[in-house]
Design a protein around this motif. Structure first.
Motif, mmCIF file in Angstrom:
data_model
loop_
_atom_site.group_PDB
_atom_site.id
_atom_site.type_symbol
_atom_site.label_atom_id
_atom_site.label_comp_id
_atom_site.label_asym_id
_atom_site.label_seq_id
_atom_site.Cartn_x
_atom_site.Cartn_y
_atom_site.Cartn_z
ATOM 1 N N ARG A 23 0.861 -1.185 0.000
ATOM 2 C CA ARG A 23 0.000 0.000 0.000
ATOM 3 C C ARG A 23 0.891 1.226 0.000
ATOM 4 N N THR A 24 0.719 2.114 -0.995
ATOM 5 C CA THR A 24 1.551 3.317 -1.048
ATOM 6 C C THR A 24 0.826 4.555 -0.537
ATOM 7 N N SER A 25 -0.483 4.493 -0.434
ATOM 8 C CA SER A 25 -1.231 5.663 0.020
ATOM 9 C C SER A 25 -1.674 5.473 1.466
ATOM 10 N N LEU A 26 -2.273 6.506 2.007
ATOM 11 C CA LEU A 26 -2.827 6.409 3.357
ATOM 12 C C LEU A 26 -4.153 5.660 3.367
ATOM 13 N N ASN A 27 -4.760 5.512 2.194
ATOM 14 C CA ASN A 27 -6.023 4.775 2.121
ATOM 15 C C ASN A 27 -5.796 3.322 2.509
ATOM 16 N N ARG A 28 -6.779 2.766 3.176
ATOM 17 C CA ARG A 28 -6.687 1.373 3.619
ATOM 18 C C ARG A 28 -7.861 0.584 3.049
ATOM 19 N N TRP A 29 -7.999 0.631 1.731
ATOM 20 C CA TRP A 29 -9.114 -0.033 1.072
ATOM 21 C C TRP A 29 -9.180 -1.525 1.398
ATOM 22 N N VAL A 30 -8.044 -2.192 1.345
ATOM 23 C CA VAL A 30 -8.036 -3.644 1.557
ATOM 24 C C VAL A 30 -8.434 -3.986 2.989
ATOM 25 N N THR A 31 -7.882 -3.289 3.945
ATOM 26 C CA THR A 31 -8.248 -3.537 5.344
ATOM 27 C C THR A 31 -9.736 -3.283 5.557
ATOM 28 N N TYR A 32 -10.250 -2.215 4.952
ATOM 29 C CA TYR A 32 -11.675 -1.904 5.070
ATOM 30 C C TYR A 32 -12.525 -3.012 4.433
ATOM 31 N N ALA A 33 -12.101 -3.506 3.272
ATOM 32 C CA ALA A 33 -12.831 -4.602 2.619
ATOM 33 C C ALA A 33 -12.853 -5.838 3.515
ATOM 34 N N TRP A 34 -11.713 -6.166 4.118
ATOM 35 C CA TRP A 34 -11.665 -7.326 5.017
ATOM 36 C C TRP A 34 -12.602 -7.132 6.205
ATOM 37 N N THR A 35 -12.642 -5.935 6.743
ATOM 38 C CA THR A 35 -13.526 -5.639 7.878
ATOM 39 C C THR A 35 -14.987 -5.853 7.479
ATOM 40 N N LEU A 36 -15.364 -5.352 6.308
ATOM 41 C CA LEU A 36 -16.732 -5.557 5.828
ATOM 42 C C LEU A 36 -17.009 -7.040 5.584
ATOM 43 N N GLY A 37 -16.056 -7.730 4.992
ATOM 44 C CA GLY A 37 -16.240 -9.159 4.731
ATOM 45 C C GLY A 37 -16.488 -9.950 5.997
#
Length: 145
Positions: free
Chosen positions: A123-137
């Motif tokens: 991850r190069t940005s501050l966004n945590r899309w993958v972590t957020y997706a895992w949390t939703l999953g």
């Protein structure tokens, strides 16, 4: 099938059974503010936040067969949860290498450690899309909507 979740920063991929599940997964995660393409390059119209409501409803019907998002989510919660849990940083080619790596890790704790380290290292940005997706999953798997 492998799909790319399109954001301005990092390449992200996920796996979904079909376009309807992929569309709903991407639209939910980004609230209509990110794109989604299939590994063959076909664009799914997930960027719906800034379009007129009638056009948005047409897009819902085109991909989901209904404009009732809640009903679709309820009927397909397991498949959508699985798609969220499959999120990983990297492009389609990198995804295949990632899949090979995670298939070889049989210890659940080590697998979780690998995924978290891979997510953080790629991850190069501050966004945590993958972590957020895992949390939703995980929430969807536990029916904690």
């Amino acid at each position: 099938m492998i799909y790319e979740f399109i954001t301005p920063s990092d390449p992200i991929t996920f796996v979904a059974e079909n376009d309807a599940i992929a569309w709903m997964t991407a639209a939910l995660l980004a609230e209509g503010k990110a794109g989604c393409t299939r590994e063959d390059g076909k664009n799914l119209e997930t960027m719906t936040v800034f379009i007129d409501e009638n056009k948005r409803l047409d897009i819902y019907r085109k991909y989901l067969g209904t404009d009732d998002l809640d009903k679709f989510l309820t009927e397909h919660i397991e498949e959508i949860a699985d798609a969220f849990l499959s999120f990983a940083y990297g492009d389609v080619n990198g995804r295949k290498l990632y899949e090979t790596a995670i298939e070889s890790i049989t210890d659940p704790d080590k697998l979780e450690q690998f995924k978290r380290k891979y997510e953080n290292d790629n991850r190069t940005s501050l966004n945590r899309w993958v972590t957020y997706a895992w949390t939703l999953g995980k929430a969807f798997k536990n029916k904690q909507l």
